[in-house]
Motif scaffolding. Structure first.
Motif, short mmCIF file in Angstrom:
data_model
loop_
_atom_site.label_atom_id
_atom_site.label_comp_id
_atom_site.label_asym_id
_atom_site.label_seq_id
_atom_site.Cartn_x
_atom_site.Cartn_y
_atom_site.Cartn_z
N HIS A 217 0.80 -1.10 0.01
CA HIS A 217 0.37 -0.03 -0.42
C HIS A 217 1.00 1.16 -0.13
O HIS A 217 0.63 1.99 -0.06
CB HIS A 217 -0.99 0.04 1.21
N GLY A 218 1.88 0.90 0.41
CA GLY A 218 3.00 2.04 0.39
C GLY A 218 3.59 2.86 -0.89
O GLY A 218 4.02 3.72 -1.45
N MET A 219 3.53 2.01 -1.98
CA MET A 219 3.88 2.51 -3.30
C MET A 219 2.16 3.28 -3.34
O MET A 219 2.89 3.88 -4.99
CB MET A 219 3.95 1.06 -4.27
N LEU A 220 1.64 3.94 -3.23
CA LEU A 220 0.22 4.80 -3.93
C LEU A 220 1.21 6.07 -4.11
O LEU A 220 0.97 6.41 -5.04
CB LEU A 220 -0.24 4.92 -2.59
N PRO A 221 1.68 6.57 -3.58
CA PRO A 221 2.88 7.86 -3.72
C PRO A 221 3.47 8.00 -4.77
O PRO A 221 3.16 8.11 -5.95
CB PRO A 221 3.27 8.34 -2.50
N GLY A 222 4.57 7.30 -4.93
CA GLY A 222 5.21 6.61 -6.18
C GLY A 222 4.18 6.33 -7.32
O GLY A 222 4.62 6.94 -8.51
N VAL A 223 3.13 5.33 -7.47
CA VAL A 223 2.98 5.32 -8.57
C VAL A 223 1.67 6.51 -8.92
O VAL A 223 1.37 6.64 -10.43
CB VAL A 223 1.28 4.42 -7.65
N ALA A 224 1.23 7.04 -8.22
CA ALA A 224 0.32 8.53 -8.08
C ALA A 224 0.92 9.68 -8.68
O ALA A 224 0.94 10.55 -9.91
CB ALA A 224 -0.03 9.06 -6.57
N VAL A 225 2.31 10.00 -8.32
CA VAL A 225 3.32 10.95 -9.13
C VAL A 225 3.57 10.34 -10.41
O VAL A 225 3.52 11.20 -11.60
CB VAL A 225 4.47 11.18 -8.57
N ALA A 226 4.06 8.83 -10.58
CA ALA A 226 4.34 9.16 -12.10
C ALA A 226 3.51 8.85 -13.29
O ALA A 226 3.38 9.19 -13.89
CB ALA A 226 5.13 7.18 -11.95
N ALA A 227 1.90 8.56 -12.43
CA ALA A 227 0.34 8.71 -13.10
C ALA A 227 0.74 10.02 -13.96
O ALA A 227 0.25 10.52 -14.85
CB ALA A 227 -0.65 8.67 -12.62
N LEU A 228 0.66 11.29 -12.45
CA LEU A 228 0.24 12.38 -12.98
C LEU A 228 1.30 12.89 -14.02
O LEU A 228 1.00 14.15 -14.31
CB LEU A 228 0.12 13.03 -11.64
N LEU A 229 2.54 12.38 -13.37
CA LEU A 229 3.93 13.07 -14.84
C LEU A 229 3.80 12.33 -15.75
O LEU A 229 4.97 12.59 -16.76
CB LEU A 229 5.44 12.28 -14.13
N GLY A 230 2.84 10.82 -16.23
CA GLY A 230 2.95 10.93 -17.10
C GLY A 230 4.53 9.40 -17.52
O GLY A 230 4.72 8.91 -18.39
N GLY A 231 4.90 9.34 -16.10
CA GLY A 231 5.58 8.50 -16.64
C GLY A 231 5.17 7.08 -15.90
O GLY A 231 4.33 6.72 -16.04
N ASN A 232 6.92 5.94 -16.11
CA ASN A 232 6.47 3.99 -15.71
C ASN A 232 6.04 4.53 -14.50
O ASN A 232 6.54 4.88 -13.51
CB ASN A 232 7.74 3.94 -16.16
N LEU A 233 4.83 3.54 -14.14
CA LEU A 233 3.91 3.51 -13.01
C LEU A 233 5.31 2.22 -12.39
O LEU A 233 4.78 2.42 -10.84
CB LEU A 233 2.96 2.72 -13.35
N LEU A 234 5.65 1.40 -13.40
CA LEU A 234 6.38 0.12 -12.34
C LEU A 234 7.69 1.19 -12.11
O LEU A 234 7.67 -0.04 -10.71
CB LEU A 234 7.22 -1.00 -13.88
N LEU A 235 8.58 1.26 -12.01
CA LEU A 235 9.01 2.73 -11.59
C LEU A 235 9.03 2.95 -10.59
O LEU A 235 9.60 3.06 -9.66
CB LEU A 235 10.57 3.13 -12.59
N GLY A 236 7.62 3.31 -10.86
CA GLY A 236 7.16 4.80 -9.46
C GLY A 236 7.09 4.22 -8.02
O GLY A 236 7.45 4.11 -7.32
N ALA A 237 6.44 2.42 -8.79
CA ALA A 237 6.05 1.64 -7.55
C ALA A 237 7.27 1.22 -6.90
O ALA A 237 7.24 0.95 -5.90
CB ALA A 237 5.34 0.47 -7.92
N ALA A 238 8.22 1.00 -8.00
CA ALA A 238 9.58 0.00 -6.91
C ALA A 238 9.90 0.88 -6.19
O ALA A 238 10.87 0.69 -5.49
CB ALA A 238 10.30 -0.40 -8.27
N LEU A 239 10.23 2.15 -6.71
CA LEU A 239 11.00 3.43 -5.67
C LEU A 239 10.02 3.89 -4.66
O LEU A 239 11.23 3.63 -3.91
CB LEU A 239 11.15 4.46 -6.70
N SER A 240 8.45 3.55 -4.58
CA SER A 240 7.59 3.98 -3.26
C SER A 240 8.56 3.06 -2.07
O SER A 240 8.36 3.35 -1.24
CB SER A 240 6.75 4.58 -3.80
N ALA A 241 8.32 1.98 -2.86
CA ALA A 241 8.81 0.40 -1.60
C ALA A 241 9.89 0.50 -1.63
O ALA A 241 10.02 -0.01 -0.73
CB ALA A 241 8.04 -0.43 -2.91
N LEU A 242 10.99 1.02 -2.21
CA LEU A 242 12.61 1.18 -2.32
C LEU A 242 12.44 2.04 -0.43
O LEU A 242 13.22 1.58 -0.06
CB LEU A 242 12.74 1.24 -2.81
N ALA A 243 11.03 2.68 -0.85
CA ALA A 243 11.46 4.40 -0.31
C ALA A 243 10.77 3.85 1.34
O ALA A 243 11.72 3.91 2.79
CB ALA A 243 10.74 5.14 -0.51
#
Length: 283
Positions: free
Chosen positions: A48-74
Protein backbone atom coordinates in the motif's frame (compact mmCIF):
# COMPACT_ATOMS: atom_id res chain seq x y z
CA UNK A 1 -17.52 -29.48 -19.68
CA UNK A 2 -17.91 -26.51 -21.99
CA UNK A 3 -18.69 -24.22 -19.06
CA UNK A 4 -15.27 -25.11 -17.65
CA UNK A 5 -13.18 -24.36 -20.74
CA UNK A 6 -15.16 -21.84 -22.80
CA UNK A 7 -14.17 -18.75 -20.70
CA UNK A 8 -10.47 -19.43 -21.30
CA UNK A 9 -10.97 -19.54 -25.05
CA UNK A 10 -11.55 -15.79 -24.92
CA UNK A 11 -8.31 -13.89 -25.49
CA UNK A 12 -8.41 -11.47 -22.53
CA UNK A 13 -9.41 -14.23 -20.09
CA UNK A 14 -6.58 -16.46 -21.33
CA UNK A 15 -4.10 -13.59 -20.85
CA UNK A 16 -5.53 -12.97 -17.38
CA UNK A 17 -5.00 -16.64 -16.55
CA UNK A 18 -1.37 -16.56 -17.67
CA UNK A 19 -0.81 -13.31 -15.79
CA UNK A 20 -2.30 -14.80 -12.63
CA UNK A 21 -0.19 -17.94 -12.95
CA UNK A 22 3.00 -15.88 -13.29
CA UNK A 23 2.03 -13.70 -10.33
CA UNK A 24 1.26 -16.85 -8.30
CA UNK A 25 4.71 -18.24 -9.03
CA UNK A 26 6.46 -14.98 -8.09
CA UNK A 27 4.39 -14.62 -4.92
CA UNK A 28 4.99 -18.27 -4.03
CA UNK A 29 8.75 -17.62 -4.01
CA UNK A 30 8.63 -14.34 -2.11
CA UNK A 31 5.60 -15.11 0.05
CA UNK A 32 7.18 -18.21 1.57
CA UNK A 33 9.86 -16.06 3.18
CA UNK A 34 7.24 -13.49 4.22
CA UNK A 35 5.37 -16.22 6.12
CA UNK A 36 8.48 -17.85 7.61
CA UNK A 37 9.97 -14.51 8.70
CA UNK A 38 6.68 -13.09 10.01
CA UNK A 39 6.82 -10.16 7.57
CA UNK A 40 3.10 -10.06 6.69
CA UNK A 41 2.52 -6.60 8.17
CA UNK A 42 5.64 -5.28 6.45
CA UNK A 43 4.58 -6.67 3.06
CA UNK A 44 1.09 -5.19 3.47
CA UNK A 45 2.61 -1.81 4.31
CA UNK A 46 4.94 -1.98 1.32
CA UNK A 47 2.16 -2.93 -1.08
CA UNK A 48 0.00 0.00 0.00
CA UNK A 49 2.97 2.30 0.50
CA UNK A 50 3.59 2.21 -3.25
CA UNK A 51 0.66 4.55 -3.84
CA UNK A 52 2.67 7.84 -3.69
CA UNK A 53 5.18 6.62 -6.28
CA UNK A 54 2.43 5.30 -8.54
CA UNK A 55 0.42 8.51 -8.18
CA UNK A 56 3.39 10.75 -8.99
CA UNK A 57 4.35 8.58 -11.97
CA UNK A 58 0.77 8.68 -13.28
CA UNK A 59 0.46 12.46 -12.92
CA UNK A 60 3.81 13.05 -14.61
CA UNK A 61 3.18 10.51 -17.34
CA UNK A 62 6.07 8.34 -16.18
CA UNK A 63 6.54 4.60 -15.79
CA UNK A 64 4.19 3.21 -13.14
CA UNK A 65 6.40 0.21 -12.47
CA UNK A 66 9.40 2.43 -11.76
CA UNK A 67 7.32 4.68 -9.51
CA UNK A 68 6.01 1.68 -7.59
CA UNK A 69 9.49 0.19 -7.17
CA UNK A 70 11.00 3.48 -5.93
CA UNK A 71 8.15 4.02 -3.48
CA UNK A 72 8.42 0.45 -2.16
CA UNK A 73 12.19 0.84 -1.74
CA UNK A 74 11.63 4.09 0.14
CA UNK A 75 9.27 2.20 2.46
CA UNK A 76 11.85 -0.54 2.98
CA UNK A 77 14.64 1.92 3.80
CA UNK A 78 12.35 3.87 6.12
CA UNK A 79 11.31 0.73 7.99
CA UNK A 80 14.95 -0.32 8.34
CA UNK A 81 15.96 3.09 9.65
CA UNK A 82 13.14 3.30 12.20
CA UNK A 83 13.67 -0.28 13.38
CA UNK A 84 17.18 0.66 14.54
CA UNK A 85 15.70 2.91 17.20
CA UNK A 86 15.75 1.30 20.65
CA UNK A 87 12.65 3.22 21.68
CA UNK A 88 10.44 2.18 18.76
CA UNK A 89 9.45 -1.35 17.82
CA UNK A 90 9.55 -2.39 14.18
CA UNK A 91 5.74 -2.67 14.13
CA UNK A 92 5.45 0.95 15.27
CA UNK A 93 7.74 2.15 12.48
CA UNK A 94 5.89 0.09 9.88
CA UNK A 95 2.53 1.39 11.06
CA UNK A 96 3.65 5.02 10.95
CA UNK A 97 5.12 4.70 7.46
CA UNK A 98 2.11 2.70 6.27
CA UNK A 99 -0.38 5.40 7.26
CA UNK A 100 1.87 8.26 6.19
CA UNK A 101 2.65 6.87 2.72
CA UNK A 102 -0.95 5.82 2.10
CA UNK A 103 -2.25 9.25 3.14
CA UNK A 104 0.31 10.99 0.94
CA UNK A 105 -0.69 8.80 -1.99
CA UNK A 106 -4.40 9.52 -1.55
CA UNK A 107 -3.68 13.26 -1.36
CA UNK A 108 -1.67 13.12 -4.58
CA UNK A 109 -4.26 10.99 -6.39
CA UNK A 110 -7.05 13.31 -5.25
CA UNK A 111 -5.49 16.05 -7.37
CA UNK A 112 -6.40 14.13 -10.53
CA UNK A 113 -9.80 14.21 -12.18
CA UNK A 114 -10.27 10.42 -11.94
CA UNK A 115 -9.61 9.95 -8.24
CA UNK A 116 -12.09 7.12 -7.55
CA UNK A 117 -11.18 5.17 -10.66
CA UNK A 118 -7.43 5.47 -10.09
CA UNK A 119 -7.61 4.43 -6.44
CA UNK A 120 -9.91 1.49 -7.18
CA UNK A 121 -7.56 0.31 -9.92
CA UNK A 122 -4.61 0.58 -7.55
CA UNK A 123 -6.31 -1.53 -4.87
CA UNK A 124 -8.03 -4.14 -7.03
CA UNK A 125 -6.19 -3.96 -10.34
CA UNK A 126 -7.73 -5.11 -13.60
CA UNK A 127 -6.58 -8.63 -14.25
CA UNK A 128 -8.82 -8.86 -17.33
CA UNK A 129 -6.85 -6.09 -19.04
CA UNK A 130 -3.52 -7.96 -18.99
CA UNK A 131 -1.63 -7.44 -22.24
CA UNK A 132 1.21 -9.39 -23.84
CA UNK A 133 3.68 -6.73 -22.66
CA UNK A 134 2.55 -7.32 -19.07
CA UNK A 135 3.18 -11.04 -19.47
CA UNK A 136 6.72 -10.31 -20.67
CA UNK A 137 7.36 -8.11 -17.62
CA UNK A 138 5.99 -10.77 -15.29
CA UNK A 139 8.06 -13.46 -17.01
CA UNK A 140 11.24 -11.41 -16.52
CA UNK A 141 10.29 -10.73 -12.90
CA UNK A 142 9.75 -14.47 -12.32
CA UNK A 143 13.17 -15.27 -13.80
CA UNK A 144 14.80 -12.67 -11.54
CA UNK A 145 12.90 -13.98 -8.49
CA UNK A 146 14.04 -17.55 -9.21
CA UNK A 147 17.66 -16.41 -9.49
CA UNK A 148 17.52 -14.45 -6.21
CA UNK A 149 15.74 -17.25 -4.35
CA UNK A 150 18.18 -19.89 -5.61
CA UNK A 151 21.35 -17.87 -5.06
CA UNK A 152 20.37 -16.70 -1.57
CA UNK A 153 18.57 -19.82 -0.35
CA UNK A 154 21.14 -20.78 2.28
CA UNK A 155 21.40 -17.25 3.62
CA UNK A 156 17.62 -16.84 3.68
CA UNK A 157 17.16 -20.11 5.59
CA UNK A 158 19.73 -19.11 8.22
CA UNK A 159 18.21 -15.65 8.53
CA UNK A 160 14.68 -17.03 8.89
CA UNK A 161 15.50 -19.38 11.73
CA UNK A 162 18.56 -17.99 13.55
CA UNK A 163 20.00 -14.58 12.70
CA UNK A 164 22.89 -14.94 15.14
CA UNK A 165 23.91 -18.28 13.68
CA UNK A 166 23.77 -16.74 10.21
CA UNK A 167 26.24 -14.10 11.37
CA UNK A 168 28.45 -16.76 12.95
CA UNK A 169 28.53 -18.70 9.67
CA UNK A 170 29.55 -15.56 7.81
CA UNK A 171 26.31 -15.40 5.81
CA UNK A 172 25.92 -11.64 6.32
CA UNK A 173 22.35 -11.49 7.67
CA UNK A 174 22.10 -7.75 7.00
CA UNK A 175 22.75 -8.27 3.29
CA UNK A 176 20.44 -11.29 3.27
CA UNK A 177 17.69 -9.19 4.85
CA UNK A 178 18.18 -6.52 2.19
CA UNK A 179 17.99 -9.08 -0.62
CA UNK A 180 14.89 -10.64 0.92
CA UNK A 181 13.23 -7.23 1.02
CA UNK A 182 14.38 -6.74 -2.58
CA UNK A 183 12.69 -10.02 -3.55
CA UNK A 184 9.52 -8.86 -1.83
CA UNK A 185 9.72 -5.48 -3.59
CA UNK A 186 10.16 -7.22 -6.93
CA UNK A 187 7.09 -9.39 -6.36
CA UNK A 188 4.90 -6.48 -5.31
CA UNK A 189 6.09 -3.94 -7.88
CA UNK A 190 6.00 -6.33 -10.84
CA UNK A 191 2.51 -7.57 -10.04
CA UNK A 192 0.50 -4.70 -8.60
CA UNK A 193 -0.24 -2.87 -11.86
CA UNK A 194 -1.78 -6.05 -13.25
CA UNK A 195 -3.70 -7.39 -10.27
CA UNK A 196 -3.75 -4.59 -7.67
CA UNK A 197 -2.27 -4.48 -4.18
CA UNK A 198 -5.03 -6.51 -2.51
CA UNK A 199 -4.67 -9.45 -4.90
CA UNK A 200 -0.87 -9.31 -4.66
CA UNK A 201 -1.09 -9.38 -0.87
CA UNK A 202 -3.63 -12.22 -0.96
CA UNK A 203 -1.44 -14.38 -3.20
CA UNK A 204 1.67 -13.38 -1.23
CA UNK A 205 0.32 -14.56 2.13
CA UNK A 206 -2.55 -17.05 1.80
CA UNK A 207 -1.08 -19.84 -0.40
CA UNK A 208 2.31 -20.05 1.42
CA UNK A 209 0.54 -19.96 4.80
CA UNK A 210 -1.78 -22.76 3.66
CA UNK A 211 1.14 -24.90 2.48
CA UNK A 212 3.22 -24.22 5.60
CA UNK A 213 0.63 -26.21 7.58
CA UNK A 214 1.42 -29.34 5.56
CA UNK A 215 5.03 -29.16 4.39
CA UNK A 216 8.33 -28.86 6.24
CA UNK A 217 10.67 -28.27 3.29
CA UNK A 218 10.86 -24.74 1.95
CA UNK A 219 10.99 -25.67 -1.77
CA UNK A 220 7.85 -27.77 -1.28
CA UNK A 221 6.08 -24.82 0.35
CA UNK A 222 7.09 -22.58 -2.56
CA UNK A 223 5.92 -25.05 -5.20
CA UNK A 224 2.68 -25.78 -3.38
CA UNK A 225 2.00 -22.08 -2.87
CA UNK A 226 2.42 -21.45 -6.60
CA UNK A 227 0.00 -24.29 -7.37
CA UNK A 228 -2.57 -23.06 -4.85
CA UNK A 229 -2.28 -19.52 -6.20
CA UNK A 230 -2.69 -20.82 -9.75
CA UNK A 231 -5.76 -22.81 -8.73
CA UNK A 232 -7.24 -19.72 -7.05
CA UNK A 233 -6.56 -17.73 -10.22
CA UNK A 234 -8.23 -20.25 -12.52
CA UNK A 235 -11.14 -20.80 -10.14
CA UNK A 236 -11.60 -17.07 -9.57
CA UNK A 237 -11.66 -16.28 -13.28
CA UNK A 238 -14.12 -19.11 -13.89
CA UNK A 239 -16.42 -17.97 -11.07
CA UNK A 240 -16.16 -14.36 -12.18
CA UNK A 241 -17.13 -15.28 -15.74
CA UNK A 242 -20.23 -17.23 -14.76
CA UNK A 243 -21.34 -15.20 -11.72
CA UNK A 244 -20.48 -11.72 -12.99
CA UNK A 245 -18.29 -10.85 -10.00
CA UNK A 246 -15.12 -8.76 -9.92
CA UNK A 247 -12.30 -10.99 -11.17
CA UNK A 248 -9.49 -9.70 -8.95
CA UNK A 249 -11.54 -9.76 -5.75
CA UNK A 250 -12.87 -13.25 -6.56
CA UNK A 251 -9.33 -14.58 -7.03
CA UNK A 252 -8.20 -13.01 -3.76
CA UNK A 253 -11.23 -14.43 -1.93
CA UNK A 254 -10.52 -17.94 -3.22
CA UNK A 255 -6.85 -17.63 -2.22
CA UNK A 256 -7.85 -16.69 1.34
CA UNK A 257 -10.51 -19.42 1.37
CA UNK A 258 -7.84 -21.97 0.46
CA UNK A 259 -5.93 -21.01 3.61
CA UNK A 260 -8.95 -21.47 5.87
CA UNK A 261 -9.77 -24.80 4.21
CA UNK A 262 -6.16 -25.89 4.75
CA UNK A 263 -6.21 -24.71 8.37
CA UNK A 264 -9.46 -26.60 9.04
CA UNK A 265 -8.09 -29.76 7.46
CA UNK A 266 -4.88 -29.42 9.49
CA UNK A 267 -6.94 -29.01 12.67
CA UNK A 268 -8.86 -32.20 11.90
CA UNK A 269 -5.58 -33.98 11.12
CA UNK A 270 -4.02 -32.92 14.42
CA UNK A 271 -7.04 -34.07 16.43
CA UNK A 272 -7.22 -37.51 14.86
CA UNK A 273 -5.72 -40.21 17.08
CA UNK A 274 -2.49 -41.64 15.82
CA UNK A 275 -2.80 -45.09 14.34
CA UNK A 276 -1.50 -47.56 16.96
CA UNK A 277 1.52 -49.51 15.96
CA UNK A 278 1.08 -53.26 15.82
CA UNK A 279 3.67 -55.14 17.81
CA UNK A 280 5.16 -58.05 15.92
CA UNK A 281 4.09 -61.40 17.26
CA UNK A 282 6.65 -63.81 18.55
CA UNK A 283 7.32 -67.15 17.01
Amino acid sequence: MEWLTSPFEVGFVARALWGGLLVSAICGLAGTWVVLRGMAFMSDAMSHGMLPGVAVAALLGGNLLLGAALSALAMAFGITALSRSKRLSQDTGIGLLFVGMLAAGVIIVSRSQSFAVDLTGFLFGDVLSVQHADLVVLGCALAAAVLIAAACHRSFVALAFDRRKAATLGLRPGLAQGLMVGLLTLAIAASFHVVGTLLVFGLLIAPPAAMALWADRIPVIMAGAALLGGAATAGGLLASWHLGTAAGATIAALAVASFFASALAALVRDRLPLRPTVEPKGP
